[in-house]
Motif scaffolding. Structure first.
Motif, PDB file in Angstrom:
ATOM      1  N   CYS A  44       7.660   0.316  -8.128  1.00 27.08           N
ATOM      2  CA  CYS A  44       8.529   0.273  -6.582  1.00 27.08           C
ATOM      3  C   CYS A  44       8.426  -1.125  -5.714  1.00 27.08           C
ATOM      4  CB  CYS A  44       7.508   0.893  -5.632  1.00 27.08           C
ATOM      5  SG  CYS A  44       7.987   2.338  -4.871  1.00 27.08           S
ATOM      6  N   ASN A  94      -2.368   7.113  -5.140  1.00 30.43           N
ATOM      7  CA  ASN A  94      -1.968   6.717  -3.571  1.00 30.43           C
ATOM      8  C   ASN A  94      -0.968   5.555  -3.532  1.00 30.43           C
ATOM      9  OD1 ASN A  94      -4.117   7.705  -2.499  1.00 30.43           O
ATOM     10  ND2 ASN A  94      -2.613   9.393  -1.430  1.00 30.43           N
ATOM     11  N   ASN A  95      -0.292   5.513  -3.058  1.00 26.25           N
ATOM     12  CA  ASN A  95       1.143   4.276  -3.045  1.00 26.25           C
ATOM     13  C   ASN A  95       0.850   4.317  -1.701  1.00 26.25           C
ATOM     14  OD1 ASN A  95       1.759   3.307  -5.516  1.00 26.25           O
ATOM     15  ND2 ASN A  95       3.854   5.018  -4.936  1.00 26.25           N
ATOM     16  N   TYR A  96       0.905   2.614  -1.679  1.00 27.13           N
ATOM     17  CA  TYR A  96      -0.041   2.524  -0.232  1.00 27.13           C
ATOM     18  C   TYR A  96      -0.292   0.696  -0.168  1.00 27.13           C
ATOM     19  CZ  TYR A  96      -1.455   2.684   4.946  1.00 27.13           C
ATOM     20  OH  TYR A  96      -1.692   3.227   5.803  1.00 27.13           O
ATOM     21  N   TYR A  97       0.781   0.175   0.186  1.00 28.73           N
ATOM     22  CA  TYR A  97       1.230  -1.070  -0.489  1.00 28.73           C
ATOM     23  C   TYR A  97      -0.032  -1.856   0.306  1.00 28.73           C
ATOM     24  CZ  TYR A  97       3.477  -0.899  -4.576  1.00 28.73           C
ATOM     25  OH  TYR A  97       3.907  -0.658  -6.369  1.00 28.73           O
ATOM     26  N   GLU A  98       0.031  -1.839   1.724  1.00 24.26           N
ATOM     27  CA  GLU A  98      -0.778  -2.222   2.575  1.00 24.26           C
ATOM     28  C   GLU A  98      -2.564  -2.425   2.696  1.00 24.26           C
ATOM     29  OE1 GLU A  98       1.902  -0.094   3.423  1.00 24.26           O
ATOM     30  OE2 GLU A  98       2.637  -0.215   5.240  1.00 24.26           O
ATOM     31  N   LEU A 149       6.987  16.317  -3.452  1.00 24.56           N
ATOM     32  CA  LEU A 149       6.937  14.901  -3.424  1.00 24.56           C
ATOM     33  C   LEU A 149       6.981  14.256  -4.324  1.00 24.56           C
ATOM     34  CD1 LEU A 149       6.272  12.321  -1.371  1.00 24.56           C
ATOM     35  CD2 LEU A 149       4.171  12.122  -2.945  1.00 24.56           C
ATOM     36  N   CYS A 151       8.183  10.805  -6.349  1.00 28.47           N
ATOM     37  CA  CYS A 151       8.069   9.340  -6.562  1.00 28.47           C
ATOM     38  C   CYS A 151       9.063   8.909  -6.943  1.00 28.47           C
ATOM     39  CB  CYS A 151       6.810   8.661  -6.436  1.00 28.47           C
ATOM     40  SG  CYS A 151       7.295   6.784  -6.254  1.00 28.47           S
ATOM     41  N   THR A 186       5.500   1.187  10.275  1.00 24.97           N
ATOM     42  CA  THR A 186       4.242   1.155  10.015  1.00 24.97           C
ATOM     43  C   THR A 186       3.232   0.005  10.525  1.00 24.97           C
ATOM     44  OG1 THR A 186       4.103   1.837   8.096  1.00 24.97           O
ATOM     45  CG2 THR A 186       2.463   1.085   8.672  1.00 24.97           C
ATOM     46  N   TYR A 205       6.007  -2.207   6.946  1.00 28.06           N
ATOM     47  CA  TYR A 205       6.715  -1.606   6.645  1.00 28.06           C
ATOM     48  C   TYR A 205       7.839  -0.629   6.797  1.00 28.06           C
ATOM     49  CZ  TYR A 205       7.429   1.810   2.194  1.00 28.06           C
ATOM     50  OH  TYR A 205       7.611   2.312   1.825  1.00 28.06           O
ATOM     51  N   ARG A 239       2.388  10.748   9.555  1.00 22.70           N
ATOM     52  CA  ARG A 239       3.020   9.656   8.604  1.00 22.70           C
ATOM     53  C   ARG A 239       4.649  10.679   8.829  1.00 22.70           C
ATOM     54  NH1 ARG A 239       1.307  10.378   2.520  1.00 22.70           N
ATOM     55  NH2 ARG A 239       3.780  10.082   2.306  1.00 22.70           N
ATOM     56  N   GLY A 247       9.741   8.956  -2.501  1.00 20.37           N
ATOM     57  CA  GLY A 247       8.610   9.654  -1.733  1.00 20.37           C
ATOM     58  C   GLY A 247       8.944   8.031  -0.957  1.00 20.37           C
ATOM     59  N   SER A 250       9.400   8.062   2.904  1.00 25.88           N
ATOM     60  CA  SER A 250       7.748   8.843   3.573  1.00 25.88           C
ATOM     61  C   SER A 250       7.207   7.646   4.479  1.00 25.88           C
ATOM     62  CB  SER A 250       7.052   9.990   2.762  1.00 25.88           C
ATOM     63  OG  SER A 250       8.297  11.387   2.942  1.00 25.88           O
ATOM     64  N   LYS A 252       4.273   5.941   5.767  1.00 23.12           N
ATOM     65  CA  LYS A 252       2.675   6.031   6.477  1.00 23.12           C
ATOM     66  C   LYS A 252       2.395   5.780   7.668  1.00 23.12           C
ATOM     67  CE  LYS A 252       1.168   7.388   2.194  1.00 23.12           C
ATOM     68  NZ  LYS A 252      -0.325   6.709   0.595  1.00 23.12           N
TER      69      LYS A 252
HETATM   70  N1  MTE Z   1       3.979   3.566   3.604  1.00 23.68           N
HETATM   71  C1  MTE Z   1       3.614   2.477   3.849  1.00 23.68           C
HETATM   72  N2  MTE Z   1       3.293   2.182   5.249  1.00 23.68           N
HETATM   73  N3  MTE Z   1       3.712   2.214   2.937  1.00 23.68           N
HETATM   74  C2  MTE Z   1       3.326   2.433   1.551  1.00 23.68           C
HETATM   75  O1  MTE Z   1       3.051   1.796   1.017  1.00 23.68           O
HETATM   76  N4  MTE Z   1       4.524   3.888   0.070  1.00 23.68           N
HETATM   77  C3  MTE Z   1       5.721   5.067  -0.769  1.00 23.68           C
HETATM   78  C4  MTE Z   1       5.337   6.289   0.908  1.00 23.68           C
HETATM   79  N5  MTE Z   1       4.717   6.041   2.180  1.00 23.68           N
HETATM   80  C5  MTE Z   1       3.784   4.006   0.907  1.00 23.68           C
HETATM   81  C6  MTE Z   1       4.344   5.073   2.215  1.00 23.68           C
HETATM   82  C7  MTE Z   1       5.270   5.531  -1.290  1.00 23.68           C
HETATM   83  S1  MTE Z   1       6.073   4.426  -2.757  1.00 23.68           S
HETATM   84  C8  MTE Z   1       5.338   7.157  -1.600  1.00 23.68           C
HETATM   85  S2  MTE Z   1       5.654   7.435  -3.434  1.00 23.68           S
HETATM   86  C9  MTE Z   1       4.454   7.551  -0.811  1.00 23.68           C
HETATM   87  O2  MTE Z   1       4.263   6.948   0.757  1.00 23.68           O
HETATM   88  C10 MTE Z   1       3.145   8.241  -1.007  1.00 23.68           C
HETATM   89  O3  MTE Z   1       2.631   9.330  -0.957  1.00 23.68           O
HETATM   90  P1  MTE Z   1       1.433   9.874  -0.985  1.00 23.68           P
HETATM   91  O4  MTE Z   1       0.267   8.238  -0.902  1.00 23.68           O
HETATM   92  O5  MTE Z   1       0.527  10.489   0.086  1.00 23.68           O
HETATM   93  O6  MTE Z   1       1.213  10.599  -2.522  1.00 23.68           O
END
Ligand code: MTE
Length: 330
Positions: A44, A94-98, A149, A151, A186, A205, A239, A247, A250, A252
């Motif tokens: 990403c 997981n992807n959660y760049y925060e 899901l 990605c 977010t 985000y 979320r 993904g 979606s 979070k």
């Molecule tokens: N939401 C936030 N706030 N920050 C993020 O980095 N990553 C996204 C998405 N929602 C992300 C986010 C990406 S790239 C994906 S693939 C999915 O969350 C991953 O969800 P998971 O970690 O529950 O599998």
């Protein structure tokens, strides 16, 4: 898609994924992640992030400290017969760049993130703007939804979510006739979310949907998975889950939802507009500029499988895009 109301049937966690299967799948996952190397991981990321993404994720070997869920999902597969990913897989990759761009470190870094109390402000072009406490939102009737899901980085999982259709929340605030899109935000918390110090992204985000996409019955506000409240790494306490889109749609840990009349610019559109568009529908025929989207790696499986148009949900959503050029509207 499998839709089921909460049954309340309690099954011992030992019956969800036998420990030896979980352990061998996890071992495989680590190997597969290392093999995938830099080309797919953190895909990403905008071109500016190449330095960070060139490094394969560190393999700490740390298992989750999360207790295993006590409520088993109602089925072991989705409606296509694909096996559910284990709870451990879902909460450790997981992807959660925060927090970090390293998928296997998110759980550890997010573990103590405070998600209570929590409020979600819903406003903009609505007749009845409201701020909901998370308890108000959990009071919506929760349903189990087993969704794939997919990605944008070309890996996928099958996850048993708990949540309620976003349409229920939107109907409660009564969108006005001018409302055309929904914009989601977010939480912004640089103190406790180290990744938000990264200058490469415009925080917080942000994501968006067209109003008809948001009102589609598949679009879920998830508050749990595997029958338990969401853990921080999965986007607790609430979320979005849009299963026919990549993904990254979606979003979070939502704190703000606005009904608006113009197309929102998402964090990814802002950071790499040539790579990430507004629609982001799963489409095996439209490649990412840097890799193919024709196949994907299902976490826990050997080899690759073909990616399905709209991630297999075409029957429910293809009509939303009739007459649209899906290549131009990527
Ligand atoms: N939401 C936030 N706030 N920050 C993020 O980095 N990553 C996204 C998405 N929602 C992300 C986010 C990406 S790239 C994906 S693939 C999915 O969350 C991953 O969800 P998971 O970690 O529950 O599998």
């Amino acid at each position: 898609m499998l839709i089921k109301k909460r049954t309340g049937i309690e099954i011992p966690s030992s019956e969800i994924t036998p420990r030896h299967i979980y352990l061998s799948r996890r071992k495989f996952m680590k190997g597969a992640a290392a093999l995938a190397g830099s080309s797919l991981l953190a895909a990403c990321a905008s071109p500016n992030e190449e330095l960070a993404t060139a490094v394969p994720p560190s393999d700490t070997g740390a298992a989750t400290t999360a207790p295993l869920p006590t409520t088993a999902p109602s089925a072991n597969t989705d409606e296509l017969g694909d096996a559910l990913n284990s709870f451990e897989e879902v909460v450790n990759y997981n992807n959660y760049y925060e927090f970090t761009t390293d998928k296997e470190d998110v759980a550890k870094l997010a573990a103590n993130y405070p998600t209570s109390p929590w409020k979600v402000e819903v406003g903009g072009l609505v007749s009845k703007p409201q701020t909901f406490d998370i308890e108000d939102l959990r009071a919506f009737e929760l349903e189990e939804r087993i969704y794939r899901l997919r990605c944008v980085e070309a890996w996928s999982m099958v996850i048993p979510w708990m949540g309620f259709p976003l349409a229920k929340l939107l109907n409660a605030v009564e969108p006005t006739a001018d409302a055309k899109y929904v914009r989601f935000e977010t939480v912004l918390d640089k103190e406790n979310m180290p990744g938000q110090k990264s200058p490469w992204f415009q925080w917080p985000y942000v994501e968006g949907l067209r109003l008809d996409e948001a009102m589609n019955d598949l679009t879920l506000m998830a508050t749990g998975l595997y029958g338990e409240d969401l853990l921080p790494q999965s986007g607790a306490p609430i979320r979005l889950v849009v299963p026919w889109k990549y993904g990254f749609k979606s979003i979070k840990s939502i704190v703000k939802i606005d009904l608006v009349d113009t197309m929102p610019t998402s964090l990814w559109m802002d950071s790499a507009p040539n790579e990430y568009g507004f629609y982001a529908n799963v489409n095996p025929e439209v490649d990412h500029p840097r890799w193919s989207q024709a196949t994907e790696r299902r976490i826990g499986e050997f080899g690759r499988r073909e990616t399905l148009m709209f991630n297999g949900y075409g029957e429910q959503v293809a009509s939303l895009y009739e007459g649209m050029d899906l290549r131009a509207n990527y």
